[in-house]
Design a protein around this motif. Sequence first.
Motif: not given
Lengths: 114, 260
Positions: B100-119
């Motif tokens: 969802l991060v990759d396709v632009g559904a979840l974005n840094p504007t709302h605090g999303w990143s791969h690192k955030f998901v993993d950690d």
Amino acid sequence: MGALTKPIAQYASVTTWAEGLRQQWGGEPLQEEPGKLAALETFCDFVGEDPDVIVGRCFRVRQADGERVLSVKWRGHYADRIKEFRTQQAAANGPRQAAAVLSFLIHNGILIQV
Amino acid sequence: MEYLELIGTRRSIRYFEPDKPVEQDKIQKILEACLIASCAVNAHWLKAVVVKRDEVAPDDLERMKNPVQALVIALAPVHIYFYADLSVVNEIKGTRLKELVDVGALNPTHGWSHKFVDDVVYAQILKPMTENPGYPVVAAFDCGIAACQGLLMAFELGLGACLTAFMPDVVAKYTKVPSTWVPLYVLNVGYSAESKEAGGQRPRPPFEQQYHLGTYGNPFPRDPKVVEELKRSKMLQTPAPLPTRKQEVRELARRLNLPE
């Protein structure tokens, strides 16, 4: 009269059935369609029991709390007998006759779907 | 059908044309509707196994019946067994969130990143969630959303449908699902033997009793103008019982050899 010791309409469970049908459909379904009573009477002969006995056996009193509950064993027993009845009566409109017996049980609070 | 009319026309259909099969493409469309439903953390707990009634051995079909749905599964040609796959969160470990991060559904504007998901999200929220006793409720809620879309799709396709409980031990002989799948409901599908109105829109509790504004005990005000608008759009339809319903049920009972 077979398994019956008095006219079938005089059994308490049959009175309950008649009242249930009246409430559900209006009119006097057992009088308007005497085939329903005839089907129940044929079933009573088939199992050798009167309507009140059949209904009575489908309930038991739970020992733990004295609650009147459906008997799984007897409900299963009558489900099997109704299936036999339906098959054996096939030439004489067995499915409709079996449906009448199920209706009798349902309006006495005994849900059997076969 | 327009959406508002569709959700207003849905009924729990309990009488099906028993010998009219459901086309495979329609079953697929029901499942496709489930798949695109709103889904928390993109986990997709809902799994389904489609079983054709006529491929079930008669003795097994008898054993699948419980007292309140026996007739429904006997009449419906298609049974879609819904399960919640409780293992999915720890299998995917946040990868679908990263999609969802990759396709632009979840974005840094709302605090999303791969690192955030993993950690954070997987390690600190999702994994502990799966160890919480309330976890199955979360999964079941999500599954309900997806199943509801499938349910509505059935009506859009001109079918009837009804969700019921099922006998998981007996059904497992056919579905052979993993032990981590929790049985939910079966969607019984077929061509309805009932009229489209099916006796009218079924009784519901008062709106104000169900929904509140701001705080519990303050009923959400039900605007009559909105109600009238929804009636015009056919979402709110004539309430049951329609005057023809008893006759309809009686005719169905006689045609299908059912008790009256």
